[in-house]
Scaffold this active site. Sequence first.
Site, PDB file in Angstrom:
ATOM      1  N   PHE A 186       0.930  -1.166  -0.143  1.00 57.80           N
ATOM      2  CA  PHE A 186       0.007   0.034  -0.029  1.00 57.80           C
ATOM      3  C   PHE A 186       0.964   1.388   0.181  1.00 57.80           C
ATOM      4  CE2 PHE A 186      -1.788   2.709   3.428  1.00 57.80           C
ATOM      5  CZ  PHE A 186      -2.441   3.639   2.805  1.00 57.80           C
ATOM      6  N   THR A 216       1.610  -9.449   1.432  1.00 60.35           N
ATOM      7  CA  THR A 216       0.489  -8.734   1.375  1.00 60.35           C
ATOM      8  C   THR A 216       0.417  -7.799   0.189  1.00 60.35           C
ATOM      9  OG1 THR A 216       1.719  -7.226   2.912  1.00 60.35           O
ATOM     10  CG2 THR A 216       0.169  -8.812   4.101  1.00 60.35           C
ATOM     11  N   ASP A 219      12.475 -12.014  -1.156  1.00 56.91           N
ATOM     12  CA  ASP A 219      12.157 -12.073   0.522  1.00 56.91           C
ATOM     13  C   ASP A 219      13.450 -11.550   1.150  1.00 56.91           C
ATOM     14  OD1 ASP A 219      11.851 -12.715   3.059  1.00 56.91           O
ATOM     15  OD2 ASP A 219      10.728 -14.586   2.462  1.00 56.91           O
ATOM     16  N   THR A 230      11.130 -10.849   9.197  1.00 56.47           N
ATOM     17  CA  THR A 230      11.197  -9.929   8.258  1.00 56.47           C
ATOM     18  C   THR A 230      11.723  -8.564   8.874  1.00 56.47           C
ATOM     19  OG1 THR A 230       9.272 -10.789   7.000  1.00 56.47           O
ATOM     20  CG2 THR A 230       9.883  -8.414   6.859  1.00 56.47           C
ATOM     21  N   TYR A 261       5.233  -7.980  15.775  1.00 58.43           N
ATOM     22  CA  TYR A 261       5.367  -6.762  14.970  1.00 58.43           C
ATOM     23  C   TYR A 261       5.886  -5.803  15.786  1.00 58.43           C
ATOM     24  CZ  TYR A 261       3.826  -2.851  12.072  1.00 58.43           C
ATOM     25  OH  TYR A 261       3.636  -1.895  11.232  1.00 58.43           O
ATOM     26  N   TYR A 311      23.957   0.133  13.725  1.00 52.98           N
ATOM     27  CA  TYR A 311      24.956   0.410  12.530  1.00 52.98           C
ATOM     28  C   TYR A 311      25.166   1.868  12.685  1.00 52.98           C
ATOM     29  CZ  TYR A 311      24.598  -4.128  10.305  1.00 52.98           C
ATOM     30  OH  TYR A 311      24.653  -5.541   9.921  1.00 52.98           O
TER      31      TYR A 311
HETATM   32  P1  NAD Z   1       1.537  -3.533   3.137  1.00 56.06           P
HETATM   33  O1  NAD Z   1       1.120  -4.684   4.027  1.00 56.06           O
HETATM   34  O2  NAD Z   1       0.344  -3.035   2.407  1.00 56.06           O
HETATM   35  O3  NAD Z   1       2.867  -3.663   2.539  1.00 56.06           O
HETATM   36  C1  NAD Z   1       3.804  -4.323   3.004  1.00 56.06           C
HETATM   37  C2  NAD Z   1       4.659  -4.884   1.975  1.00 56.06           C
HETATM   38  O4  NAD Z   1       5.935  -5.544   2.224  1.00 56.06           O
HETATM   39  C3  NAD Z   1       3.766  -5.967   0.848  1.00 56.06           C
HETATM   40  O5  NAD Z   1       3.999  -5.563  -0.311  1.00 56.06           O
HETATM   41  C4  NAD Z   1       4.467  -7.050   1.309  1.00 56.06           C
HETATM   42  O6  NAD Z   1       4.281  -8.238   0.271  1.00 56.06           O
HETATM   43  C5  NAD Z   1       6.034  -6.964   1.390  1.00 56.06           C
HETATM   44  N1  NAD Z   1       6.597  -7.919   2.558  1.00 56.06           N
HETATM   45  C6  NAD Z   1       6.329  -8.387   3.423  1.00 56.06           C
HETATM   46  N2  NAD Z   1       7.280  -9.227   3.819  1.00 56.06           N
HETATM   47  C7  NAD Z   1       7.988  -9.244   3.031  1.00 56.06           C
HETATM   48  C8  NAD Z   1       9.511  -9.684   2.933  1.00 56.06           C
HETATM   49  N3  NAD Z   1       9.900 -10.802   4.051  1.00 56.06           N
HETATM   50  N4  NAD Z   1      10.123  -9.420   1.851  1.00 56.06           N
HETATM   51  C9  NAD Z   1       9.778  -8.569   0.891  1.00 56.06           C
HETATM   52  N5  NAD Z   1       8.560  -7.995   1.161  1.00 56.06           N
HETATM   53  C10 NAD Z   1       7.809  -8.397   2.112  1.00 56.06           C
HETATM   54  O7  NAD Z   1       1.666  -2.567   4.429  1.00 56.06           O
HETATM   55  P2  NAD Z   1       1.821  -1.072   4.312  1.00 56.06           P
HETATM   56  O8  NAD Z   1       0.575  -0.322   5.034  1.00 56.06           O
HETATM   57  O9  NAD Z   1       2.129  -0.476   3.262  1.00 56.06           O
HETATM   58  O10 NAD Z   1       3.158  -0.831   5.324  1.00 56.06           O
HETATM   59  C11 NAD Z   1       4.543  -0.393   4.761  1.00 56.06           C
HETATM   60  C12 NAD Z   1       5.777  -0.182   5.795  1.00 56.06           C
HETATM   61  O11 NAD Z   1       5.002   1.000   6.814  1.00 56.06           O
HETATM   62  C13 NAD Z   1       5.718  -1.519   6.878  1.00 56.06           C
HETATM   63  O12 NAD Z   1       6.870  -1.906   7.028  1.00 56.06           O
HETATM   64  C14 NAD Z   1       4.611  -1.149   8.103  1.00 56.06           C
HETATM   65  O13 NAD Z   1       5.072  -1.827   9.125  1.00 56.06           O
HETATM   66  C15 NAD Z   1       4.882   0.382   8.119  1.00 56.06           C
HETATM   67  N6  NAD Z   1       3.960   1.126   8.752  1.00 56.06           N
HETATM   68  C16 NAD Z   1       2.797   1.285   7.955  1.00 56.06           C
HETATM   69  C17 NAD Z   1       1.739   1.883   8.769  1.00 56.06           C
HETATM   70  C18 NAD Z   1       0.181   2.191   8.055  1.00 56.06           C
HETATM   71  O14 NAD Z   1      -0.492   2.557   8.938  1.00 56.06           O
HETATM   72  N7  NAD Z   1       0.067   1.927   6.715  1.00 56.06           N
HETATM   73  C19 NAD Z   1       1.811   2.352  10.131  1.00 56.06           C
HETATM   74  C20 NAD Z   1       2.862   2.111  10.760  1.00 56.06           C
HETATM   75  C21 NAD Z   1       4.139   1.632   9.930  1.00 56.06           C
END
Ligand code: NAD
Length: 320
Positions: free
Chosen positions: A18, A42, A63, A97, A150, A164
Amino acid sequence: MMKISGCKRILVTGGAGFVGSHLCDRLVAAGDDVVCVDNFYTGDKRNISHLLEQRNFELIRHDVTFPLYLEVDQIYNLACPASPVHYQHDPVQTTKTSVHGAINMLGLAKRTGARILQASTSEVYGDPEVHPQEESYWGRVNPVGIRSCYDEGKRCAETLFFDYWRQHRLEIKVARIFNTYGPRMHPDDGRVVSNFIVQALRKEPLTIYGDGSQTRSFCFVDDLVEGLIRLMGSEADFTGPVNLGNPGEFSMLALADAVIRETGSSSATVFKPLPQDDPVQRQPDIGLAQKALDWRPEIELEEGLRKTVDYFRTIVSEDP
Ligand code: NAD
Ligand code: UDP
Protein backbone atom coordinates in the site's frame (compact mmCIF):
# COMPACT_ATOMS: atom_id res chain seq x y z
CA MET A 1 22.25 -0.94 -12.61
CA MET A 2 24.67 1.57 -14.19
CA LYS A 3 24.56 4.94 -12.48
CA ILE A 4 23.49 7.85 -14.66
CA SER A 5 24.90 11.06 -13.18
CA GLY A 6 22.42 13.18 -11.22
CA CYS A 7 19.93 10.34 -10.99
CA LYS A 8 19.61 8.37 -7.75
CA ARG A 9 19.31 4.57 -7.66
CA ILE A 10 16.65 3.89 -5.05
CA LEU A 11 15.58 0.58 -3.55
CA VAL A 12 12.08 0.35 -2.08
CA THR A 13 11.48 -2.88 -0.14
CA GLY A 14 7.79 -3.68 0.24
CA GLY A 15 7.29 -1.53 -2.86
CA ALA A 16 4.25 -3.47 -4.10
CA GLY A 17 2.37 -2.80 -0.87
CA PHE A 18 0.00 0.00 0.00
CA VAL A 19 2.48 2.70 1.10
CA GLY A 20 5.39 1.36 -0.96
CA SER A 21 3.52 1.60 -4.26
CA HIS A 22 2.64 5.26 -3.66
CA LEU A 23 6.26 5.93 -2.76
CA CYS A 24 7.42 4.22 -5.99
CA ASP A 25 4.99 6.43 -7.95
CA ARG A 26 6.55 9.59 -6.49
CA LEU A 27 10.15 8.45 -6.97
CA VAL A 28 9.60 7.27 -10.56
CA ALA A 29 7.85 10.55 -11.40
CA ALA A 30 10.86 12.43 -9.98
CA GLY A 31 13.05 10.62 -12.52
CA ASP A 32 15.02 8.44 -10.13
CA ASP A 33 15.93 4.83 -10.92
CA VAL A 34 13.65 2.76 -8.71
CA VAL A 35 14.02 -0.91 -7.82
CA CYS A 36 10.96 -2.35 -6.10
CA VAL A 37 11.59 -5.50 -4.07
CA ASP A 38 8.64 -7.49 -2.74
CA ASN A 39 7.71 -11.09 -1.94
CA PHE A 40 3.97 -10.33 -2.43
CA TYR A 41 3.01 -11.56 1.03
CA THR A 42 0.49 -8.71 1.37
CA GLY A 43 1.47 -6.70 -1.69
CA ASP A 44 -0.17 -6.88 -5.09
CA LYS A 45 1.30 -6.61 -8.58
CA ARG A 46 -1.68 -4.49 -9.58
CA ASN A 47 -0.40 -1.73 -7.25
CA ILE A 48 2.67 -1.23 -9.45
CA SER A 49 1.58 -2.72 -12.81
CA HIS A 50 1.26 0.82 -14.27
CA LEU A 51 4.97 1.38 -13.53
CA LEU A 52 6.29 -1.73 -15.26
CA GLU A 53 6.57 -0.02 -18.65
CA GLN A 54 8.65 2.83 -17.22
CA ARG A 55 12.36 2.69 -18.08
CA ASN A 56 13.33 3.86 -14.60
CA PHE A 57 11.34 1.17 -12.73
CA GLU A 58 12.26 -2.43 -12.04
CA LEU A 59 10.48 -5.12 -10.01
CA ILE A 60 12.26 -7.96 -8.22
CA ARG A 61 10.44 -10.74 -6.38
CA HIS A 62 12.57 -11.30 -3.30
CA ASP A 63 12.14 -11.99 0.41
CA VAL A 64 14.20 -9.53 2.48
CA THR A 65 14.93 -12.19 5.08
CA PHE A 66 17.53 -13.36 2.51
CA PRO A 67 20.54 -11.24 1.47
CA LEU A 68 20.26 -9.03 -1.59
CA TYR A 69 23.12 -7.74 -3.74
CA LEU A 70 22.42 -4.53 -5.67
CA GLU A 71 24.16 -1.20 -6.23
CA VAL A 72 22.01 1.60 -4.80
CA ASP A 73 22.26 5.12 -3.34
CA GLN A 74 19.17 5.05 -1.10
CA ILE A 75 17.09 2.33 0.55
CA TYR A 76 13.53 2.74 1.85
CA ASN A 77 12.94 -0.35 3.99
CA LEU A 78 9.15 -0.85 4.04
CA ALA A 79 8.90 -4.64 3.70
CA CYS A 80 6.68 -5.97 6.50
CA PRO A 81 2.98 -6.79 6.75
CA ALA A 82 1.32 -3.90 8.61
CA SER A 83 -2.21 -5.14 9.32
CA PRO A 84 -2.63 -7.00 12.64
CA VAL A 85 -4.58 -9.78 10.85
CA HIS A 86 -1.72 -10.38 8.42
CA TYR A 87 1.25 -9.92 10.73
CA GLN A 88 -0.36 -12.30 13.25
CA HIS A 89 -1.02 -14.95 10.59
CA ASP A 90 2.67 -16.01 10.52
CA PRO A 91 4.21 -14.24 13.53
CA VAL A 92 7.60 -15.93 13.25
CA GLN A 93 7.96 -14.72 9.67
CA THR A 94 6.87 -11.23 10.81
CA THR A 95 9.71 -11.02 13.33
CA LYS A 96 12.14 -12.46 10.77
CA THR A 97 11.04 -9.87 8.21
CA SER A 98 11.65 -6.99 10.61
CA VAL A 99 14.87 -8.28 12.15
CA HIS A 100 16.60 -10.34 9.43
CA GLY A 101 15.22 -7.92 6.84
CA ALA A 102 16.78 -4.97 8.70
CA ILE A 103 20.11 -6.80 9.05
CA ASN A 104 20.18 -7.64 5.32
CA MET A 105 19.22 -4.13 4.22
CA LEU A 106 21.65 -2.49 6.66
CA GLY A 107 24.36 -4.82 5.34
CA LEU A 108 23.51 -3.69 1.82
CA ALA A 109 23.65 -0.03 2.93
CA LYS A 110 27.02 -0.62 4.60
CA ARG A 111 28.54 -2.23 1.48
CA THR A 112 27.20 0.39 -0.93
CA GLY A 113 27.38 3.45 1.35
CA ALA A 114 23.66 4.01 0.73
CA ARG A 115 21.47 6.13 2.97
CA ILE A 116 18.77 3.94 4.53
CA LEU A 117 15.31 4.75 5.91
CA GLN A 118 13.34 2.43 8.18
CA ALA A 119 9.53 2.38 8.14
CA SER A 120 9.05 2.02 11.88
CA THR A 121 5.73 2.44 13.60
CA SER A 122 3.73 4.05 16.38
CA GLU A 123 3.42 0.46 17.68
CA VAL A 124 6.86 0.93 19.28
CA TYR A 125 4.92 3.01 21.87
CA GLY A 126 2.63 0.01 22.55
CA ASP A 127 -0.39 0.88 24.70
CA PRO A 128 0.98 4.27 25.79
CA GLU A 129 0.69 5.98 29.18
CA VAL A 130 1.85 9.25 27.61
CA HIS A 131 -0.48 11.22 25.34
CA PRO A 132 0.16 12.43 22.70
CA GLN A 133 3.25 10.33 22.02
CA GLU A 134 6.52 12.11 21.42
CA GLU A 135 9.72 10.46 20.25
CA SER A 136 11.39 10.59 23.66
CA TYR A 137 8.74 8.23 25.11
CA TRP A 138 10.10 4.66 25.37
CA GLY A 139 6.73 2.96 25.14
CA ARG A 140 4.77 0.26 26.93
CA VAL A 141 4.93 -2.92 24.88
CA ASN A 142 3.95 -6.45 25.88
CA PRO A 143 6.90 -8.65 24.81
CA VAL A 144 4.91 -11.92 24.78
CA GLY A 145 1.50 -11.00 23.33
CA ILE A 146 -0.05 -11.51 19.92
CA ARG A 147 1.06 -8.04 18.70
CA SER A 148 4.63 -8.56 19.94
CA CYS A 149 5.95 -10.11 16.71
CA TYR A 150 5.29 -6.79 15.02
CA ASP A 151 5.93 -4.35 17.88
CA GLU A 152 9.11 -6.00 19.18
CA GLY A 153 10.31 -6.81 15.65
CA LYS A 154 10.05 -3.12 14.76
CA ARG A 155 11.69 -2.10 18.05
CA CYS A 156 14.60 -4.47 17.39
CA ALA A 157 14.91 -3.08 13.85
CA GLU A 158 15.22 0.43 15.33
CA THR A 159 17.95 -0.88 17.67
CA LEU A 160 19.80 -2.36 14.69
CA PHE A 161 19.54 0.90 12.76
CA PHE A 162 21.01 2.89 15.65
CA ASP A 163 23.76 0.31 16.28
CA TYR A 164 24.79 0.39 12.61
CA TRP A 165 24.80 4.19 12.86
CA ARG A 166 26.97 4.20 16.01
CA GLN A 167 29.22 1.31 14.96
CA HIS A 168 29.52 1.78 11.20
CA ARG A 169 28.51 5.47 10.76
CA LEU A 170 25.73 4.60 8.33
CA GLU A 171 23.39 7.41 7.27
CA ILE A 172 20.15 6.22 8.86
CA LYS A 173 16.64 7.68 9.03
CA VAL A 174 13.93 6.22 11.24
CA ALA A 175 10.27 7.18 10.66
CA ARG A 176 7.65 6.21 13.25
CA ILE A 177 4.56 5.98 11.10
CA PHE A 178 1.09 6.34 12.64
CA ASN A 179 -2.04 4.73 11.11
CA THR A 180 -2.06 5.57 7.41
CA TYR A 181 -4.87 4.97 4.93
CA GLY A 182 -5.77 5.60 1.31
CA PRO A 183 -6.26 4.04 -2.12
CA ARG A 184 -4.60 0.62 -2.70
CA MET A 185 -5.22 -0.69 0.79
CA HIS A 186 -6.20 -4.29 0.20
CA PRO A 187 -9.97 -4.84 0.56
CA ASP A 188 -9.24 -7.82 2.86
CA ASP A 189 -6.42 -5.99 4.61
CA GLY A 190 -8.23 -6.12 7.96
CA ARG A 191 -7.30 -2.61 9.08
CA VAL A 192 -10.09 -0.43 10.31
CA VAL A 193 -10.42 2.16 7.52
CA SER A 194 -10.53 -0.40 4.70
CA ASN A 195 -12.79 -2.72 6.72
CA PHE A 196 -15.32 0.03 7.43
CA ILE A 197 -15.34 1.34 3.84
CA VAL A 198 -15.71 -2.11 2.27
CA GLN A 199 -18.46 -3.04 4.76
CA ALA A 200 -20.29 0.26 4.13
CA LEU A 201 -20.14 -0.18 0.34
CA ARG A 202 -21.41 -3.75 0.65
CA LYS A 203 -24.15 -2.55 3.04
CA GLU A 204 -22.87 -4.94 5.69
CA PRO A 205 -22.66 -3.92 9.35
CA LEU A 206 -19.49 -2.04 10.32
CA THR A 207 -17.55 -4.19 12.82
CA ILE A 208 -16.59 -2.11 15.86
CA TYR A 209 -14.15 -3.91 18.15
CA GLY A 210 -14.72 -3.31 21.86
CA ASP A 211 -16.94 -0.34 22.70
CA GLY A 212 -15.38 1.76 19.93
CA SER A 213 -14.03 4.40 22.32
CA GLN A 214 -10.39 3.57 21.51
CA THR A 215 -8.73 6.23 19.38
CA ARG A 216 -6.35 6.38 16.43
CA SER A 217 -4.97 9.24 14.33
CA PHE A 218 -5.30 8.67 10.60
CA CYS A 219 -2.87 10.07 8.04
CA PHE A 220 -3.65 10.11 4.31
CA VAL A 221 -1.03 8.22 2.30
CA ASP A 222 0.06 11.19 0.11
CA ASP A 223 0.96 13.17 3.24
CA LEU A 224 2.94 10.26 4.62
CA VAL A 225 4.88 9.74 1.38
CA GLU A 226 5.80 13.44 1.36
CA GLY A 227 7.11 13.05 4.92
CA LEU A 228 9.16 9.95 4.02
CA ILE A 229 10.78 11.71 1.05
CA ARG A 230 11.58 14.79 3.15
CA LEU A 231 13.07 12.58 5.84
CA MET A 232 15.27 10.76 3.32
CA GLY A 233 16.48 14.12 2.01
CA SER A 234 17.11 15.63 5.43
CA GLU A 235 20.52 16.72 6.81
CA ALA A 236 22.98 13.82 7.16
CA ASP A 237 23.09 14.15 10.95
CA PHE A 238 19.30 13.95 11.34
CA THR A 239 18.51 10.32 12.13
CA GLY A 240 15.13 10.54 13.84
CA PRO A 241 13.30 8.66 15.17
CA VAL A 242 10.63 11.04 13.98
CA ASN A 243 6.85 10.66 14.19
CA LEU A 244 4.96 10.91 10.88
CA GLY A 245 1.21 11.00 11.31
CA ASN A 246 -1.85 13.21 11.39
CA PRO A 247 -2.58 14.53 14.90
CA GLY A 248 -6.36 14.50 14.29
CA GLU A 249 -7.58 11.87 16.79
CA PHE A 250 -10.81 9.91 16.33
CA SER A 251 -12.60 7.15 18.22
CA MET A 252 -13.62 4.12 16.16
CA LEU A 253 -17.25 5.13 16.71
CA ALA A 254 -16.52 8.54 15.19
CA LEU A 255 -14.67 6.92 12.30
CA ALA A 256 -17.63 4.62 11.63
CA ASP A 257 -19.94 7.68 11.52
CA ALA A 258 -17.59 9.45 9.12
CA VAL A 259 -17.45 6.43 6.79
CA ILE A 260 -21.25 6.04 6.82
CA ARG A 261 -21.59 9.75 5.98
CA GLU A 262 -19.02 9.62 3.19
CA THR A 263 -20.43 6.48 1.56
CA GLY A 264 -24.10 7.37 2.13
CA SER A 265 -24.49 3.76 3.27
CA SER A 266 -27.45 2.30 5.13
CA SER A 267 -25.14 -0.04 7.09
CA ALA A 268 -25.65 -0.52 10.81
CA THR A 269 -22.83 -1.13 13.29
CA VAL A 270 -22.11 -4.34 15.18
CA PHE A 271 -19.86 -4.73 18.23
CA LYS A 272 -17.20 -7.47 18.31
CA PRO A 273 -14.69 -8.42 21.01
CA LEU A 274 -11.69 -6.15 21.40
CA PRO A 275 -8.49 -7.93 20.28
CA GLN A 276 -5.83 -8.58 22.95
CA ASP A 277 -3.45 -5.66 23.70
CA ASP A 278 -5.38 -3.27 21.42
CA PRO A 279 -3.99 0.21 22.31
CA VAL A 280 -6.54 2.50 23.98
CA GLN A 281 -5.41 5.77 22.45
CA ARG A 282 -2.90 6.99 19.96
CA GLN A 283 -1.97 10.45 18.70
CA PRO A 284 1.36 11.65 17.35
CA ASP A 285 3.21 14.70 18.60
CA ILE A 286 4.61 15.94 15.27
CA GLY A 287 6.61 18.88 16.64
CA LEU A 288 9.91 17.29 15.60
CA ALA A 289 8.75 16.57 12.02
CA GLN A 290 7.48 20.15 11.73
CA LYS A 291 10.79 21.57 12.93
CA ALA A 292 13.28 19.22 11.25
CA LEU A 293 11.41 18.47 8.01
CA ASP A 294 9.05 21.44 7.74
CA TRP A 295 6.35 18.80 7.31
CA ARG A 296 2.79 18.54 8.46
CA PRO A 297 -0.14 16.63 6.96
CA GLU A 298 -2.48 18.65 4.78
CA ILE A 299 -5.33 16.27 4.06
CA GLU A 300 -8.07 16.11 6.67
CA LEU A 301 -9.97 12.91 7.38
CA GLU A 302 -13.08 13.89 5.40
CA GLU A 303 -11.12 14.62 2.20
CA GLY A 304 -8.90 11.56 2.61
CA LEU A 305 -11.91 9.32 3.19
CA ARG A 306 -13.57 10.71 0.06
CA LYS A 307 -10.54 9.79 -2.07
CA THR A 308 -10.30 6.37 -0.44
CA VAL A 309 -14.02 5.64 -0.87
CA ASP A 310 -13.73 6.68 -4.56
CA TYR A 311 -10.96 4.09 -4.95
CA PHE A 312 -12.87 1.30 -3.21
CA ARG A 313 -15.95 1.99 -5.32
CA THR A 314 -13.85 0.98 -8.35
CA ILE A 315 -12.86 -2.40 -6.88
CA VAL A 316 -15.72 -3.44 -4.57
CA SER A 317 -19.03 -4.61 -5.90
CA GLU A 318 -21.83 -2.65 -4.24
CA ASP A 319 -24.50 -5.06 -5.45
CA PRO A 320 -26.25 -6.84 -2.59
P1 NAD B 1 1.47 -3.54 3.26
O1 NAD B 1 1.22 -4.85 3.92
O2 NAD B 1 0.50 -3.05 2.25
O3 NAD B 1 2.90 -3.53 2.55
C1 NAD B 1 3.98 -4.28 3.01
C2 NAD B 1 4.70 -4.85 1.80
O4 NAD B 1 5.85 -5.61 2.25
C3 NAD B 1 3.84 -5.83 0.99
O5 NAD B 1 3.94 -5.53 -0.38
C4 NAD B 1 4.43 -7.19 1.31
O6 NAD B 1 4.21 -8.13 0.29
C5 NAD B 1 5.88 -6.84 1.52
N1 NAD B 1 6.61 -7.82 2.35
C6 NAD B 1 6.21 -8.37 3.51
N2 NAD B 1 7.15 -9.22 3.96
C7 NAD B 1 8.18 -9.20 3.04
C8 NAD B 1 9.42 -9.85 2.95
N3 NAD B 1 9.83 -10.73 3.89
N4 NAD B 1 10.20 -9.60 1.87
C9 NAD B 1 9.80 -8.73 0.91
N5 NAD B 1 8.62 -8.08 0.95
C10 NAD B 1 7.82 -8.30 2.01
O7 NAD B 1 1.66 -2.48 4.43
P2 NAD B 1 1.85 -0.90 4.35
O8 NAD B 1 0.73 -0.28 5.06
O9 NAD B 1 2.14 -0.46 2.98
O10 NAD B 1 3.14 -0.71 5.27
C11 NAD B 1 4.41 -0.44 4.71
C12 NAD B 1 5.41 -0.27 5.85
O11 NAD B 1 5.05 0.83 6.67
C13 NAD B 1 5.52 -1.48 6.77
O12 NAD B 1 6.87 -1.67 7.16
C14 NAD B 1 4.70 -1.07 7.97
O13 NAD B 1 5.14 -1.71 9.15
C15 NAD B 1 4.95 0.43 8.01
N6 NAD B 1 3.84 1.11 8.68
C16 NAD B 1 2.64 1.26 8.04
C17 NAD B 1 1.60 1.85 8.73
C18 NAD B 1 0.25 2.06 8.07
O14 NAD B 1 -0.68 2.48 8.76
N7 NAD B 1 0.08 1.80 6.80
C19 NAD B 1 1.77 2.30 10.05
C20 NAD B 1 3.00 2.11 10.66
C21 NAD B 1 4.04 1.52 9.96
N1 UDP C 1 -10.97 -2.04 14.52
C1 UDP C 1 -12.34 -2.06 14.54
N2 UDP C 1 -12.99 -2.73 13.56
C2 UDP C 1 -12.34 -3.35 12.52
C3 UDP C 1 -10.93 -3.31 12.50
C4 UDP C 1 -10.27 -2.64 13.53
O1 UDP C 1 -12.98 -1.51 15.45
O2 UDP C 1 -13.02 -3.91 11.65
C5 UDP C 1 -10.26 -1.30 15.58
C6 UDP C 1 -9.10 -2.04 16.23
O3 UDP C 1 -9.54 -2.81 17.32
C7 UDP C 1 -8.22 -0.88 16.68
C8 UDP C 1 -8.46 0.20 15.62
O4 UDP C 1 -9.66 -0.18 14.95
O5 UDP C 1 -8.65 -0.37 17.93
C9 UDP C 1 -7.34 0.28 14.59
O6 UDP C 1 -7.10 -1.03 14.11
P1 UDP C 1 -6.12 -1.33 12.89
O7 UDP C 1 -6.08 -2.81 12.73
O8 UDP C 1 -6.53 -0.51 11.72
O9 UDP C 1 -4.71 -0.75 13.35
P2 UDP C 1 -3.88 -0.77 14.73
O10 UDP C 1 -4.66 -1.47 15.80
O11 UDP C 1 -2.64 -1.52 14.38
O12 UDP C 1 -3.67 0.64 15.05
